[in-house]
Design a protein around this motif. Structure first.
Motif, short mmCIF file in Angstrom:
data_model
loop_
_atom_site.label_atom_id
_atom_site.label_comp_id
_atom_site.label_asym_id
_atom_site.label_seq_id
_atom_site.Cartn_x
_atom_site.Cartn_y
_atom_site.Cartn_z
N ALA C 258 11.11 -17.56 1.46
CA ALA C 258 10.14 -18.37 2.21
C ALA C 258 8.76 -17.82 1.92
O ALA C 258 8.60 -16.66 1.54
CB ALA C 258 10.44 -18.33 3.70
N ASP C 259 7.79 -18.68 2.08
CA ASP C 259 6.40 -18.23 1.93
C ASP C 259 5.56 -18.90 3.02
O ASP C 259 4.85 -19.87 2.77
CB ASP C 259 5.89 -18.57 0.53
CG ASP C 259 4.49 -18.00 0.28
OD1 ASP C 259 4.12 -17.02 0.95
OD2 ASP C 259 3.77 -18.56 -0.58
N LEU C 260 5.67 -18.35 4.21
CA LEU C 260 5.00 -18.94 5.38
C LEU C 260 3.51 -18.59 5.37
O LEU C 260 3.11 -17.54 4.85
CB LEU C 260 5.62 -18.37 6.66
CG LEU C 260 7.11 -18.63 6.87
CD1 LEU C 260 7.60 -17.87 8.11
CD2 LEU C 260 7.38 -20.13 7.03
N ALA C 265 4.15 -16.36 9.82
CA ALA C 265 4.98 -15.18 9.53
C ALA C 265 4.87 -14.17 10.66
O ALA C 265 5.85 -13.56 11.08
CB ALA C 265 4.54 -14.56 8.20
N GLN C 288 11.26 -14.64 4.04
CA GLN C 288 9.84 -14.29 4.03
C GLN C 288 9.63 -12.88 3.49
O GLN C 288 8.71 -12.62 2.71
CB GLN C 288 9.28 -14.41 5.46
CG GLN C 288 7.81 -14.04 5.59
CD GLN C 288 6.91 -14.97 4.80
OE1 GLN C 288 7.25 -16.14 4.59
NE2 GLN C 288 5.77 -14.47 4.35
N THR C 291 9.53 -12.45 -0.22
CA THR C 291 8.22 -12.80 -0.79
C THR C 291 7.19 -11.69 -0.52
O THR C 291 6.37 -11.36 -1.38
CB THR C 291 7.76 -14.16 -0.25
OG1 THR C 291 8.81 -15.12 -0.50
CG2 THR C 291 6.49 -14.63 -0.92
N GLU C 292 7.25 -11.10 0.67
CA GLU C 292 6.35 -9.98 0.97
C GLU C 292 6.62 -8.81 0.03
O GLU C 292 5.69 -8.13 -0.45
CB GLU C 292 6.54 -9.51 2.42
CG GLU C 292 6.24 -10.55 3.49
CD GLU C 292 4.77 -10.94 3.57
OE1 GLU C 292 3.91 -10.19 3.05
OE2 GLU C 292 4.47 -12.03 4.14
#
Lengths: 470, 470, 470
Positions: C258-260, C265, C288, C291-292
């Motif tokens: 995910a890329d909130l 996030a 998420q 991605t972080e």
């Protein structure tokens, strides 16, 4: 190019494969599905240079180099907005593009791109050295020199390649002017079109409503009524048939089909034609239109092809910056058993319909496609498609499909290419792999050699002609 | 039939395969799962003619010919309503049916049907010519002549085939009269039944409630109470055991299992027994019943088989006009990891339970089935099933399963056939392919030849006997 | 051990394979991912006995024996609660455990466990007899005798195995004391750690909130704020880099990313950090965090590995009674095309990021992984993992991946093992199978032998070093 390439190493199998191949190697090429440009054959102009012929339009080559860290700009691919970028402008020197390919040529080891290139370089341009950074310039020069000669123009190559019939693919709104020009030129090469209506049947197409309007303009039908829309499609099918078409082609995200009652179909059409589709409407409409197309095929005799199961433009940045067909289309899981059922319930038992299925999800070969094609008279299986149009891919296809569907529910080979010089290479790979597969069956006493020879001929030539009614 | 058929072409591998096969070719046949008719062995009447023996009941043959445009009426298959159709009535002359098969015999090249037929024609009926339109009549006459002789009656063939034990499959409501007749006849052949309760555990079965009523009538239990229903099933299992059964068989759309608290199971049963299932109830009830059957198996010792993952009767028109088992059953994607978990949570750690899993979704071999069977003591893997009961299918099975589950979590071979003369052919194919697979392991020094020989014997004979407790 | 093991039987292919293997057999071992215990190398104590070295910690061996009806207690595995059970207490005599393995050794025929054991027994301990119940005691004695000698201590074996670099895997909360001890010992062996943050990024981890607290304690950050939490992770990454880490590793149920937007996030983090995740929050948060982590990798240069698609602890009873890693982890269907898209949209076009993907679902090789890795510069494909780290598994991997992704989007071999003596065996199997695969390409004239040799070296040594920046 070794004369035994792609044949099994076992000497017994290899000698059988050689005998089979000797009989089919020289058969004419029937190319019933592909994406070459009809303008080449209409106007017969020389190809510009090696890079623009072999690199820039080949998304197989672009994607592999891109995956290895080469920027598309280095390969001569311009950004849509014309800007240049950090690292410099778009490469405009075709020789430098060619050198970049040569520097990364190791990345293509054991890929079909390498097989096709080497075949084209050797057989079309007489290049016998391996492509390396050292040999790149000399090879470039040789090809460039060839391209300046009349015998390397499109029609001369078409004839030299032994192409009996070649189908291109045009959208439903295409004026078909190049095909008209081919016919009017008096040239005898058989280049036909294929009717690909995606942009006027898929409500997710950008500009879909404008496309309907254009479809109405071309056909003189009121394409904002269901009846007029269907009549316009039927009219365009007739136009394409006049330009030689024997087939339609449908590129859909899934194999989903629907068979709504006419009144429901009309209401659905009215929503999508008004540009106000509900959340499931696009998929439902595409599915309904496959069934409508099957109905029209039963009427006008066009063979129907379905290419489904790919996520087009997976890389959002690349789509935005460089546009479509840059090598970022990714296959997805596919399903045929439930998805095709509405269409098959309606027309699956019609021997007069031919629906040719393609897939990028090899798990469906033995589980779904072979059992379906091994039962329904209307179904046939297209050859291994795209990522699977390769020696290993062809072996998997034959190994997983033949025992359930046999050879005679398949339709021979399609090269499906945009790269004209790769056509003989691709057919040659298919013929070699089919002969290798058959040689193994003969060596293991699963069929006799005289039967294998008949099958080899059918796979190389006859089945494609017959299935596509060419 | 070449004596080396299905053996690898490499001379070294082939000689190992020959040595292994020489040791297992003559072992008795253990046939623990299939669909032959017990009446054949009970009354030992002659088979009527070549077409009714080899064509009309074989849905593998029917579907391939149908896919190639042959109408089922031409193959002697009557419409359910008795009507005739455009193109003529149902073919009543078995010789003409036979000729139709011969005319399309090329469609079967490289299919297992072809291997089985040729084996049966050669080994059972002494036919050595290839089937062609020209040879069809002579071959027909030869087989017809054989069928009139006493040595081609069912019991004589059973003995000639070297069958040590043969399991048929009967539904839960079957009176088992043919099995009774076999036992009372004094004939020594071991033909046992298998308990297949689908029609009384699957609420989607047409007539399900009437079936429960009949189940009550047969057993004297009140089958409209949960307790009485379970008691009736246990009673029928005992009846089947008295007719020799060592196993149950379960044909479910999916491998879904459930393990509800007893009170919930009872409430669910009450809904389905009343003919008022909710939307998810049929699947839930089938899943619960698999767990109940596992519980009963732990009590009475019957081995449990699960055949899941097929869409029966995919072709609605064919179902309506010709009925079931005409070749239009299509596999679907399957899932075992989550689906089996409730049953395995309850009984998976019981070495006293044997649950044999079959699949038509080959993707589950290495991903799900081998890891599950390579862990749970209660699980074993059945041989490649139906569409995959073929040389390539068997190779895929061994290649994908063996490295994780080994050979000893599999159960040898099942022929699963309705076609009696194909039994030796099917076991022979399995023995040859297993020997070929083992020969490759030996040639690549992955196991030693003495071990391979032990495994070959286990796969051909011992594992089936042991797993099915025969 | 036969010197030609795992090479093709065809004499021509075999001689090519031998030539290729001769060049790579002696290359140093680069082991960039695995689960050996750094304490072995820190303190260099002798291994206790054959059973504790080779049986008790090897979940491949445990699960196969358990599937065949051997109780884990017989293999020396204690129940978590310390109780004994019907059938006796936990086996405490390593020799008797060894004998139990020997009695069931046939179950491992044609499995990689057998290959690895035989290699370790022969090459490490000089055992040349086959393991049988008769030879078990003598083999046990020989190994036990070896283990008492200094040349069989961990560091001596490390050197004898020719290991150039070995990565272990530690959780985010690990004090890394053993790695510190290794560095301080003055020993020159290169043993590095890998940052595996699952227990502090996966809200489904038991004790997740306490883990966050501990993470705060170690780093001095306020790990109950989003900013502090991210800073703590970055700090721990630096600590791991100081202990030699060049990579992170992520074990997730799926490849979902995910890329909130940052604010979303943060809100999501606040819910999970408070121990009050909503129903979809755990999956969303894991996604998420991938991605972080990719973002941090671009900053600090750590290579990122993703191991997804396994149902850990499928057997509830076994988890409860014996705990984790007993052989009951089962693969599941996986999906990468949609799941990875958010991360790839953000970072997929960055050549500075390396994300190495592993799968247990082989259907994704040709359908998803090869097309993705054959396009995105940030993606590379890890070697066949776990159940598929086997000769057939390696063939399937190369056959399905190479034609689309080539060799140079893969990263060589990882042994991924907890079993130290199996490291040379595992690398040897990979080298042999890759040479066999390349030999077939050469024999079929698909690549030239000089190219194959370069590829063989790259696969055996260079690609792993390069991809993992070792």
């Amino acid at each position: 190019m070794h004369e035994d390439r792609l044949f099994p190493a076992d000497p017994g199998e290899r000698s059988i494969a050689r005998r089979l191949y000797a009989e089919v190697a020289g058969l004419p090429i029937v190319s019933p599905h592909g994406h070459t440009d009809p303008a080449w054959f209409a106007y017969d102009e020389p190809f510009p240079n090696p890079a623009e012929l072999l690199v820039v339009p080949d998304h197989y080559v672009l994607r592999m180099l891109y995956s290895q860290g080469v920027r598309l700009e280095e390969l001569g691919v311009p950004r849509l907005d014309g800007t240049t970028v950090e690292g410099g402008p778009v490469e405009g020197d075709p020789r430098r593009i060619w050198r970049t390919v040569a520097e990364h040529w190791h990345a293509f080891r054991a890929t079909p791109s390498r097989l096709w290139w080497e075949h084209a370089l050797a057989e079309v341009f007489g290049v016998t050295e391996r492509l390396t950074p050292q040999s790149a310039d000399a090879i470039y020069d040789r090809i460039a020199d060839c391209l300046s000669k009349p015998e390397f123009r499109p029609r001369a190559l078409f004839e030299r390649f032994g192409i009996e019939a070649l189908a291109t693919t045009e959208g439903a709104l295409d004026p078909l002017e190049h095909h008209k020009a081919i016919r009017e030129s008096g040239w005898q090469g058989r280049v036909v079109t294929t009717f690909r209506p995606d942009t006027v049947v898929d409500p997710d197409t950008p500009g879909f409503v404008a496309n309907l309007e254009e479809l109405g303009r071309i056909t003189g039908e009121d394409t904002f009524t269901w009846r007029g829309y269907l009549a316009a499609l039927a009219a365009r099918r007739r136009d394409f048939m006049a330009a030689g078409a024997t087939a339609t082609d449908h590129g859909h995200p899934t194999a989903f089909t629907a068979d709504l009652p006419p009144a429901e179909a009309e209401v659905l059409f009215n929503r999508v034609a008004a540009g106000r589709p509900g959340p499931q409407d696009a998929e439902l409409f595409r599915g309904q239109m496959l069934t409508e197309m099957a109905r029209m095929s039963l009427e006008d005799g066009l063979v129907m092809q379905l290419h489904s199961g790919v996520r087009r433009g997976h890389n959002a940045w690349m789509q935005r910056v460089f546009g479509a067909n840059r090598g970022d289309d990714i296959p997805t899981r596919s399903e045929f058993v439930d998805n095709l059922r509405p269409l098959l319930d309606r027309f699956g038992n019609e021997p007069g319909l031919t629906l040719i299925l393609f897939t990028l999800d090899e798990t469906t070969y033995s589980r779904e496609l072979a059992p379906l094609a091994g039962h329904y008279p209307a179904l046939r299986l297209g050859p291994p498609w795209w990522f699977h149009d390769s020696p290993e891919g062809m072996w998997r296809y034959r190994q997983r499909i033949t025992e359930t569907a046999g050879f005679y529910n398949t339709v021979g080979f399609n090269d499906d290419t945009r790269a004209f010089p790769s056509i003989p290479a691709r057919h040659d790979v298919a013929r070699r792999v089919d002969c290798a597969f058959l040689a193994r069956l003969v060596a293991e006493h699963r069929i006799d050699e005289d039967e294998a020879l008949e099958v080899a001929t059918d796979l190389a030539y006859r089945l494609a002609k017959q299935a596509y009614r060419l």
